[in-house]
Design a protein around this motif. Structure first.
Motif, PDB file in Angstrom:
ATOM      1  N   LEU A 282      -1.659  35.264  -0.770  1.00  0.00           N
ATOM      2  CA  LEU A 282      -0.231  34.499  -0.689  1.00  0.00           C
ATOM      3  C   LEU A 282       1.001  35.441  -0.700  1.00  0.00           C
ATOM      4  N   ALA A 283       0.902  36.268  -1.623  1.00  0.00           N
ATOM      5  CA  ALA A 283       2.062  37.319  -1.924  1.00  0.00           C
ATOM      6  C   ALA A 283       2.444  37.965  -0.676  1.00  0.00           C
ATOM      7  N   ILE A 284       1.465  38.017   0.519  1.00  0.00           N
ATOM      8  CA  ILE A 284       1.994  38.819   1.552  1.00  0.00           C
ATOM      9  C   ILE A 284       2.152  37.450   2.682  1.00  0.00           C
ATOM     10  N   VAL A 285       1.819  36.514   2.747  1.00  0.00           N
ATOM     11  CA  VAL A 285       1.877  35.485   3.647  1.00  0.00           C
ATOM     12  C   VAL A 285       3.312  34.962   3.569  1.00  0.00           C
ATOM     13  N   LEU A 286       3.804  34.590   2.362  1.00  0.00           N
ATOM     14  CA  LEU A 286       5.128  33.778   2.173  1.00  0.00           C
ATOM     15  C   LEU A 286       6.243  34.765   2.719  1.00  0.00           C
ATOM     16  N   PRO A 287       6.188  36.028   2.188  1.00  0.00           N
ATOM     17  CA  PRO A 287       7.522  37.036   2.560  1.00  0.00           C
ATOM     18  C   PRO A 287       7.241  37.298   4.202  1.00  0.00           C
ATOM     19  N   SER A 288       6.051  37.197   4.693  1.00  0.00           N
ATOM     20  CA  SER A 288       5.863  37.618   5.983  1.00  0.00           C
ATOM     21  C   SER A 288       6.407  36.547   7.081  1.00  0.00           C
ATOM     22  N   ALA A 289       6.286  35.271   6.401  1.00  0.00           N
ATOM     23  CA  ALA A 289       6.567  33.915   7.276  1.00  0.00           C
ATOM     24  C   ALA A 289       8.162  33.857   7.139  1.00  0.00           C
ATOM     25  N   ALA A 290       8.684  34.146   5.923  1.00  0.00           N
ATOM     26  CA  ALA A 290      10.180  34.061   5.774  1.00  0.00           C
ATOM     27  C   ALA A 290      10.835  35.165   6.635  1.00  0.00           C
ATOM     28  N   PHE A 291      10.525  36.339   6.710  1.00  0.00           N
ATOM     29  CA  PHE A 291      11.194  37.326   7.485  1.00  0.00           C
ATOM     30  C   PHE A 291      11.159  37.245   9.019  1.00  0.00           C
ATOM     31  N   ALA A 292      10.062  36.377   9.253  1.00  0.00           N
ATOM     32  CA  ALA A 292       9.695  36.044  10.704  1.00  0.00           C
ATOM     33  C   ALA A 292      10.658  35.009  11.215  1.00  0.00           C
ATOM     34  N   LEU A 293      11.035  34.067  10.352  1.00  0.00           N
ATOM     35  CA  LEU A 293      11.678  32.827  10.629  1.00  0.00           C
ATOM     36  C   LEU A 293      13.090  33.114  11.656  1.00  0.00           C
ATOM     37  N   PRO A 294      13.882  33.743  11.521  1.00  0.00           N
ATOM     38  CA  PRO A 294      15.026  34.099  11.834  1.00  0.00           C
ATOM     39  C   PRO A 294      14.961  34.337  13.403  1.00  0.00           C
ATOM     40  N   VAL A 295      14.285  35.316  13.715  1.00  0.00           N
ATOM     41  CA  VAL A 295      13.969  35.732  15.382  1.00  0.00           C
ATOM     42  C   VAL A 295      13.207  34.460  15.907  1.00  0.00           C
ATOM     43  N   THR A 296      12.304  33.735  15.208  1.00  0.00           N
ATOM     44  CA  THR A 296      11.702  32.725  15.867  1.00  0.00           C
ATOM     45  C   THR A 296      12.513  31.596  16.026  1.00  0.00           C
ATOM     46  N   VAL A 297      13.377  31.164  14.859  1.00  0.00           N
ATOM     47  CA  VAL A 297      14.162  30.156  15.091  1.00  0.00           C
ATOM     48  C   VAL A 297      15.278  30.444  16.408  1.00  0.00           C
ATOM     49  N   MET A 298      15.782  31.574  16.399  1.00  0.00           N
ATOM     50  CA  MET A 298      16.791  31.955  17.595  1.00  0.00           C
ATOM     51  C   MET A 298      16.128  31.653  18.941  1.00  0.00           C
ATOM     52  N   ILE A 299      14.687  31.947  19.100  1.00  0.00           N
ATOM     53  CA  ILE A 299      14.150  31.890  20.437  1.00  0.00           C
ATOM     54  C   ILE A 299      13.801  30.529  20.669  1.00  0.00           C
ATOM     55  N   LEU A 300      13.361  29.668  19.665  1.00  0.00           N
ATOM     56  CA  LEU A 300      13.270  28.215  19.969  1.00  0.00           C
ATOM     57  C   LEU A 300      14.270  27.569  20.356  1.00  0.00           C
ATOM     58  N   VAL A 301      15.363  27.799  19.447  1.00  0.00           N
ATOM     59  CA  VAL A 301      16.624  27.325  19.682  1.00  0.00           C
ATOM     60  C   VAL A 301      17.365  27.447  21.351  1.00  0.00           C
ATOM     61  N   SER A 302      17.128  28.658  21.667  1.00  0.00           N
ATOM     62  CA  SER A 302      17.362  29.091  23.035  1.00  0.00           C
ATOM     63  C   SER A 302      16.468  28.206  23.977  1.00  0.00           C
ATOM     64  N   PHE A 303      15.391  27.904  23.617  1.00  0.00           N
ATOM     65  CA  PHE A 303      14.408  27.394  24.618  1.00  0.00           C
ATOM     66  C   PHE A 303      14.770  25.956  24.784  1.00  0.00           C
ATOM     67  N   LEU A 304      14.934  25.369  23.495  1.00  0.00           N
ATOM     68  CA  LEU A 304      14.915  23.597  23.508  1.00  0.00           C
ATOM     69  C   LEU A 304      16.346  23.483  23.813  1.00  0.00           C
ATOM     70  N   ARG A 305      17.426  24.241  23.977  1.00  0.00           N
ATOM     71  CA  ARG A 305      18.681  23.836  24.427  1.00  0.00           C
ATOM     72  C   ARG A 305      18.787  23.653  26.212  1.00  0.00           C
ATOM     73  N   ASP A 306      17.482  24.288  26.593  1.00  0.00           N
ATOM     74  CA  ASP A 306      17.372  24.050  28.158  1.00  0.00           C
ATOM     75  C   ASP A 306      16.670  22.672  28.373  1.00  0.00           C
ATOM     76  N   VAL A 307      16.065  21.852  27.533  1.00  0.00           N
ATOM     77  CA  VAL A 307      15.507  20.568  27.721  1.00  0.00           C
ATOM     78  C   VAL A 307      16.892  19.675  27.915  1.00  0.00           C
ATOM     79  N   PRO A 308      16.637  19.014  29.051  1.00  0.00           N
ATOM     80  CA  PRO A 308      17.551  17.905  29.144  1.00  0.00           C
ATOM     81  C   PRO A 308      17.808  16.940  28.111  1.00  0.00           C
ATOM     82  N   ARG A 309      19.126  16.550  27.659  1.00  0.00           N
ATOM     83  CA  ARG A 309      19.491  15.733  26.642  1.00  0.00           C
ATOM     84  C   ARG A 309      18.814  14.466  27.139  1.00  0.00           C
TER      85      ARG A 309
END
Length: 295
Positions: free
Chosen positions: A159-186
């Motif tokens: 768990l000491a490896i899982v939590l920091p690894s997930a935390a540092f992967a969040l920024p780029v993952t959020v950026m990619i998903l935000v860029s993708f979801l913004r193309d979904v028609p409102r």
């Protein structure tokens, strides 16, 4: 007489640019083909050497040419690796990677949906904070992370490896998903609101299915980063039964001494799981890259 000369000049004037364009195209194709061959050689030759070396015996490795096929191929190196606790390291890597990717994808999907769905100052601020995380290098905060793990009594655990690894992967993952979801028609969200759907239903019934290519893309990317991660396992664990594959490869180096073929066999075995994942998810991965980044 002028009437007869003019068409000749016009034909010559038209033909010359065509010849020039053809020559430029030929040169470009030649350069591109040469660059492709060089790039292929840079990628294929090390992989070939890795596989060939893992099939050599100790004597064959020291006497034969590095790129020559093994005179007497053997699987003894793979047996040595598998008998040396490789299954434990493989299981640890699978658990750490799967848990970190699951946490990252779920949290990032909810965060990206909230940022795209609600255009208020708080959502914009949260998105900027996520983007700020891209500017923080892992090496710069390893000591605070180490102290936090110690205070949380999670040192020397997976768990000491899982939590920091997930935390540092969040920024780029959020950026990619935000860029993708913004193309979904409102209008799709508005239609679900008219039907009485809430945020959770829109998230799992609309956003998640439409973002499947992007989700596979970030899952594979984050999985590769966590699978190959070395710093967190090195700093946050110390027991041999908690070691993951990148850290275990250094143990094999000391264990086998100068037995390079056995070390190469461990490297080959450690790359196979992610190679299988990439092959199985290649279509969704390509779809996520083309749909998420080309719009």
């Amino acid at each position: 007489m002028s009437t007869a000369v003019t068409p000749r000049r016009t034909a010559t004037a038209v033909t010359a640019p065509r010849r020039t364009l053809t020559a430029v195209t030929t040169v470009r194709r030649t350069v591109t083909g040469g660059a492709t061959l060089v790039w292929t050689a840079l990628v294929v030759v090390p992989v070939y050497w890795l596989v060939v070396t893992s099939l050599r015996g100790s004597t064959d490795f020291t006497t034969a040419s590095p790129l020559a096929p093994p005179a007497h191929p053997t699987l003894d190196n793979y047996r040595t690796v598998l008998d040396g606790g490789f299954s434990t390291y493989l299981l640890n890597s699978v658990v750490v990677t799967a848990a970190a990717v699951a946490i990252t994808v779920v949290v990032a999907l909810m965060a990206a949906f909230s940022i795209v769905r609600y255009t208020n100052p708080w959502s914009r601020l949260s998105f900027r904070l996520y983007l700020l995380g891209l500017a923080i290098p892992l090496q710069a905060v390893i000591i605070p992370v180490y102290l936090l793990i110690i205070r949380m009594h999670m040192y020397d655990s997976l768990l000491a490896i899982v939590l920091p690894s997930a935390a540092f992967a969040l920024p780029v993952t959020v950026m990619i998903l935000v860029s993708f979801l913004r193309d979904v028609p409102r209008s799709l969200f508005e239609a679900m609101v008219v039907d009485g759907a809430g945020d959770w239903r829109m998230l799992f019934s609309l956003a998640a299915p439409l973002a499947r290519p992007a989700l596979v893309t970030v899952a594979v990317y984050d999985g590769l980063q966590v699978w190959n991660g070395f710093l967190f396992p090195l700093i946050l664990t110390q027991s041999g039964d908690k070691a993951v594959l990148p850290l275990a490869l250094t143990l094999y180096k000391g264990q086998f001494g100068i037995n390079v073929p056995a070390t190469m066999a461990a490297v080959v075995l450690s790359t196979l799981p992610m190679l299988v994942v990439f092959v199985l998810a290649r279509r969704q991965l390509v779809a996520g890259l083309t749909a998420g980044f080309s719009k």
